[in-house]
Design a protein around this motif. Structure first.
Motif, PDB file in Angstrom:
ATOM      1  N   PRO A 254      12.546   3.125  -2.005  1.00  0.00           N
ATOM      2  CA  PRO A 254      12.376   1.680  -1.809  1.00  0.00           C
ATOM      3  C   PRO A 254      12.248   1.276  -0.344  1.00  0.00           C
ATOM      4  O   PRO A 254      11.584   0.280  -0.040  1.00  0.00           O
ATOM      5  N   ALA A 255      12.850   2.023   0.567  1.00  0.00           N
ATOM      6  CA  ALA A 255      12.735   1.682   1.994  1.00  0.00           C
ATOM      7  C   ALA A 255      11.298   1.852   2.477  1.00  0.00           C
ATOM      8  O   ALA A 255      10.819   1.076   3.316  1.00  0.00           O
ATOM      9  N   ILE A 256      10.591   2.854   1.953  1.00  0.00           N
ATOM     10  CA  ILE A 256       9.184   3.048   2.318  1.00  0.00           C
ATOM     11  C   ILE A 256       8.341   1.920   1.740  1.00  0.00           C
ATOM     12  O   ILE A 256       7.432   1.408   2.394  1.00  0.00           O
ATOM     13  N   LEU A 257       8.659   1.511   0.523  1.00  0.00           N
ATOM     14  CA  LEU A 257       7.963   0.368  -0.076  1.00  0.00           C
ATOM     15  C   LEU A 257       8.155  -0.876   0.780  1.00  0.00           C
ATOM     16  O   LEU A 257       7.194  -1.613   1.051  1.00  0.00           O
ATOM     17  N   GLU A 258       9.377  -1.128   1.226  1.00  0.00           N
ATOM     18  CA  GLU A 258       9.649  -2.304   2.055  1.00  0.00           C
ATOM     19  C   GLU A 258       8.907  -2.233   3.381  1.00  0.00           C
ATOM     20  O   GLU A 258       8.452  -3.258   3.904  1.00  0.00           O
ATOM     21  N   SER A 259       8.777  -1.036   3.935  1.00  0.00           N
ATOM     22  CA  SER A 259       8.040  -0.874   5.186  1.00  0.00           C
ATOM     23  C   SER A 259       6.575  -1.254   5.002  1.00  0.00           C
ATOM     24  O   SER A 259       5.991  -1.952   5.843  1.00  0.00           O
ATOM     25  N   ILE A 260       5.979  -0.821   3.905  1.00  0.00           N
ATOM     26  CA  ILE A 260       4.584  -1.171   3.619  1.00  0.00           C
ATOM     27  C   ILE A 260       4.447  -2.678   3.437  1.00  0.00           C
ATOM     28  O   ILE A 260       3.566  -3.317   4.018  1.00  0.00           O
ATOM     29  N   LYS A 261       5.324  -3.271   2.645  1.00  0.00           N
ATOM     30  CA  LYS A 261       5.268  -4.710   2.378  1.00  0.00           C
ATOM     31  C   LYS A 261       5.363  -5.531   3.660  1.00  0.00           C
ATOM     32  O   LYS A 261       4.714  -6.574   3.794  1.00  0.00           O
ATOM     33  N   ALA A 262       6.159  -5.054   4.604  1.00  0.00           N
ATOM     34  CA  ALA A 262       6.359  -5.797   5.851  1.00  0.00           C
ATOM     35  C   ALA A 262       5.084  -5.911   6.677  1.00  0.00           C
ATOM     36  O   ALA A 262       4.992  -6.744   7.579  1.00  0.00           O
ATOM     37  N   GLY A 263       4.090  -5.098   6.366  1.00  0.00           N
ATOM     38  CA  GLY A 263       2.827  -5.163   7.086  1.00  0.00           C
ATOM     39  C   GLY A 263       1.913  -6.280   6.621  1.00  0.00           C
ATOM     40  O   GLY A 263       0.952  -6.623   7.310  1.00  0.00           O
ATOM     41  N   TRP A 264       2.213  -6.845   5.455  1.00  0.00           N
ATOM     42  CA  TRP A 264       1.367  -7.893   4.881  1.00  0.00           C
ATOM     43  C   TRP A 264       2.257  -9.044   4.434  1.00  0.00           C
ATOM     44  O   TRP A 264       3.005  -8.918   3.462  1.00  0.00           O
ATOM     45  N   ILE A 265       2.176 -10.177   5.107  1.00  0.00           N
ATOM     46  CA  ILE A 265       3.056 -11.297   4.779  1.00  0.00           C
ATOM     47  C   ILE A 265       2.873 -11.753   3.338  1.00  0.00           C
ATOM     48  O   ILE A 265       3.819 -12.192   2.680  1.00  0.00           O
ATOM     49  N   GLU A 266       1.652 -11.619   2.813  1.00  0.00           N
ATOM     50  CA  GLU A 266       1.393 -12.047   1.442  1.00  0.00           C
ATOM     51  C   GLU A 266       2.050 -11.135   0.407  1.00  0.00           C
ATOM     52  O   GLU A 266       2.104 -11.467  -0.780  1.00  0.00           O
ATOM     53  N   ALA A 267       2.558  -9.977   0.859  1.00  0.00           N
ATOM     54  CA  ALA A 267       3.183  -9.019  -0.058  1.00  0.00           C
ATOM     55  C   ALA A 267       4.702  -9.142  -0.087  1.00  0.00           C
ATOM     56  O   ALA A 267       5.378  -8.318  -0.698  1.00  0.00           O
ATOM     57  N   GLN A 268       5.257 -10.166   0.531  1.00  0.00           N
ATOM     58  CA  GLN A 268       6.707 -10.237   0.707  1.00  0.00           C
ATOM     59  C   GLN A 268       7.484 -10.238  -0.605  1.00  0.00           C
ATOM     60  O   GLN A 268       8.616  -9.746  -0.667  1.00  0.00           O
ATOM     61  N   ASN A 269       6.899 -10.760  -1.688  1.00  0.00           N
ATOM     62  CA  ASN A 269       7.606 -10.802  -2.971  1.00  0.00           C
ATOM     63  C   ASN A 269       7.163  -9.710  -3.940  1.00  0.00           C
ATOM     64  O   ASN A 269       7.563  -9.717  -5.107  1.00  0.00           O
ATOM     65  N   ALA A 270       6.348  -8.775  -3.466  1.00  0.00           N
ATOM     66  CA  ALA A 270       5.905  -7.680  -4.331  1.00  0.00           C
ATOM     67  C   ALA A 270       7.077  -6.757  -4.643  1.00  0.00           C
ATOM     68  O   ALA A 270       7.994  -6.593  -3.836  1.00  0.00           O
ATOM     69  N   SER A 271       7.036  -6.144  -5.821  1.00  0.00           N
ATOM     70  CA  SER A 271       8.159  -5.307  -6.252  1.00  0.00           C
ATOM     71  C   SER A 271       7.783  -3.851  -6.482  1.00  0.00           C
ATOM     72  O   SER A 271       8.655  -2.978  -6.477  1.00  0.00           O
ATOM     73  N   HIS A 272       6.498  -3.569  -6.687  1.00  0.00           N
ATOM     74  CA  HIS A 272       6.099  -2.206  -7.021  1.00  0.00           C
ATOM     75  C   HIS A 272       4.582  -2.075  -6.931  1.00  0.00           C
ATOM     76  O   HIS A 272       3.869  -3.078  -6.863  1.00  0.00           O
ATOM     77  N   PHE A 273       4.110  -0.836  -6.936  1.00  0.00           N
ATOM     78  CA  PHE A 273       2.677  -0.566  -7.033  1.00  0.00           C
ATOM     79  C   PHE A 273       2.315  -0.314  -8.492  1.00  0.00           C
ATOM     80  O   PHE A 273       3.087   0.285  -9.243  1.00  0.00           O
ATOM     81  N   GLU A 274       1.137  -0.769  -8.849  1.00  0.00           N
ATOM     82  CA  GLU A 274       0.633  -0.572 -10.205  1.00  0.00           C
ATOM     83  C   GLU A 274      -0.853  -0.239 -10.103  1.00  0.00           C
ATOM     84  O   GLU A 274      -1.553  -0.764  -9.233  1.00  0.00           O
ATOM     85  N   LYS A 275      -1.336   0.620 -10.983  1.00  0.00           N
ATOM     86  CA  LYS A 275      -2.748   0.994 -10.935  1.00  0.00           C
ATOM     87  C   LYS A 275      -3.577  -0.024 -11.713  1.00  0.00           C
ATOM     88  O   LYS A 275      -3.444  -0.159 -12.924  1.00  0.00           O
ATOM     89  N   LEU A 276      -4.440  -0.753 -10.997  1.00  0.00           N
ATOM     90  CA  LEU A 276      -5.328  -1.732 -11.612  1.00  0.00           C
ATOM     91  C   LEU A 276      -6.747  -1.173 -11.657  1.00  0.00           C
ATOM     92  O   LEU A 276      -7.055  -0.177 -11.012  1.00  0.00           O
ATOM     93  N   THR A 277      -7.592  -1.838 -12.400  1.00  0.00           N
ATOM     94  CA  THR A 277      -8.993  -1.434 -12.462  1.00  0.00           C
ATOM     95  C   THR A 277      -9.842  -2.353 -11.592  1.00  0.00           C
ATOM     96  O   THR A 277      -9.432  -3.462 -11.238  1.00  0.00           O
ATOM     97  N   LYS A 278     -11.030  -1.893 -11.289  1.00  0.00           N
ATOM     98  CA  LYS A 278     -11.990  -2.710 -10.551  1.00  0.00           C
ATOM     99  C   LYS A 278     -12.282  -4.003 -11.304  1.00  0.00           C
ATOM    100  O   LYS A 278     -12.410  -5.077 -10.706  1.00  0.00           O
ATOM    101  N   ASP A 279     -12.351  -3.919 -12.626  1.00  0.00           N
ATOM    102  CA  ASP A 279     -12.668  -5.094 -13.442  1.00  0.00           C
ATOM    103  C   ASP A 279     -11.592  -6.174 -13.340  1.00  0.00           C
ATOM    104  O   ASP A 279     -11.886  -7.361 -13.497  1.00  0.00           O
ATOM    105  N   PHE A 280     -10.346  -5.774 -13.085  1.00  0.00           N
ATOM    106  CA  PHE A 280      -9.267  -6.755 -12.934  1.00  0.00           C
ATOM    107  C   PHE A 280      -9.592  -7.719 -11.803  1.00  0.00           C
ATOM    108  O   PHE A 280      -9.419  -8.936 -11.930  1.00  0.00           O
ATOM    109  N   TYR A 281     -10.068  -7.181 -10.684  1.00  0.00           N
ATOM    110  CA  TYR A 281     -10.413  -8.016  -9.532  1.00  0.00           C
ATOM    111  C   TYR A 281     -11.659  -8.855  -9.810  1.00  0.00           C
ATOM    112  O   TYR A 281     -11.719 -10.032  -9.454  1.00  0.00           O
ATOM    113  N   ILE A 282     -12.645  -8.244 -10.432  1.00  0.00           N
ATOM    114  CA  ILE A 282     -13.881  -8.968 -10.722  1.00  0.00           C
ATOM    115  C   ILE A 282     -13.607 -10.124 -11.680  1.00  0.00           C
ATOM    116  O   ILE A 282     -14.110 -11.240 -11.503  1.00  0.00           O
ATOM    117  N   ASP A 283     -12.770  -9.869 -12.694  1.00  0.00           N
ATOM    118  CA  ASP A 283     -12.437 -10.920 -13.661  1.00  0.00           C
ATOM    119  C   ASP A 283     -11.683 -12.067 -13.000  1.00  0.00           C
ATOM    120  O   ASP A 283     -11.811 -13.225 -13.417  1.00  0.00           O
TER     121      ASP A 283
END
Length: 286
Positions: A254-283
């Protein structure tokens, strides 16, 4: 957990003689700089984790390109292997090529917890109180945006203006200017220098008492965060180890996750990584 991931290497058949068809024992982990923040320090713990997973047999080099455009160019040239890219950058890349795939995306547990939204607002000094005002006065209005690679500071606002018949900007507004960051765009309407501005919700939350100086015209739905992508021609046994480490960070490191999140202010409330598809973004854009 450490032993578990080392055990994965022979199971996945990792070929440590090379990442691709050539003998290349370096993985380039890349991202982009926003304003003055290059995010390298935020990604180094993850780079070190990957290096340990491969028992030091691969060098993990971390790079930050000056802009999203330059990161995309490096992807097109296949000069990088693993990238942390913005949502708008991802959409721009898949419009040009298909040599990288999504390994994971930072997610929030509930959409209501996301602070990654786009806002269009007017300066109270402009006299703009509605979209009808914008349409009737647009030719004389000055609008400030972040930059053309910004998801919340350009892409989403552009699509909303487009829905309202107010694009291209140059044909509908008196002046359009890119400020380079969200705070400057917001400041431009606080001072009354500009009439309209687009920026991210996080900057609005940091306004602290000046909310009465602006009138909010539109707030977007929660925006999916930009994905982490890997080259498709990377040895699958290697990319799978990268992906599994990424998707398990919230449980194992979790400390590595928090380090990554700290690089992007918009990610401050993120909790985990999940594998999404390209279509998720397009939709999402539909």
């Amino acid at each position: 957990m450490w032993k578990f991931y080392l055990f994965l290497l022979p199971i996945f058949g990792v070929n440590i003689s090379g990442l691709y068809a050539k003998n290349d024992q370096k993985i380039i982990l890349a991202t982009y700089t926003y304003d003055t923040k290059d995010r390298i320090e935020n990604l180094l713990p993850f780079a070190d984790l990957l290096k340990s997973r491969f028992e030091g047999k691969f060098e993990i080099e971390t790079k930050s390109f000056p802009s999203v455009d330059e990161l995309i160019l490096a992807m097109l040239k296949k000069e990088v292997d693993l990238v942390f890219i913005s949502t708008a950058g991802f959409l721009s890349y898949i419009d040009q090529a298909d040599e990288f795939e999504i390994a994971g995306t930072l997610m929030v547990d509930q959409e209501s917890e996301s602070t990654y939204r786009s806002i269009i607002a007017a300066s109270k000094l402009s006299g703009i109180n509605s979209w009808e005002d914008v349409k009737s006065k647009s030719k004389g209005l000055k609008i400030s945006l972040v930059n053309e690679n910004s998801t919340s500071g350009y892409l989403l606002p552009y699509l909303h203006f487009q829905q309202r018949g107010l694009t291209p900007f140059k044909d509908n507004f008196g002046l359009v200017e890119f400020t380079g960051n969200h705070k400057k765009s917001l400041d431009s309407i606080l001072t009354g220098e500009f009439d309209l501005a687009a920026f991210g919700e996080n900057d609005l939350q940091n306004l602290s008492g000046n909310e009465d100086l602006i009138h909010i015209l539109w707030v977007s739905p929660a925006i999916p965060l930009g994905p982490v992508m890997v080259r498709k021609d990377m040895d699958k046994s290697i990319s799978e180890v990268v992906e599994q480490n990424l998707l398990n960070l919230h449980q194992s490191y979790p400390a590595i996750l928090e380090s990554i999140k700290a690089g992007w202010i918009e990610a401050q409330n993120a909790s985990h990584f999940e594998k999404l598809t390209k279509d998720f973004y397009i939709d999402f854009l539909k």
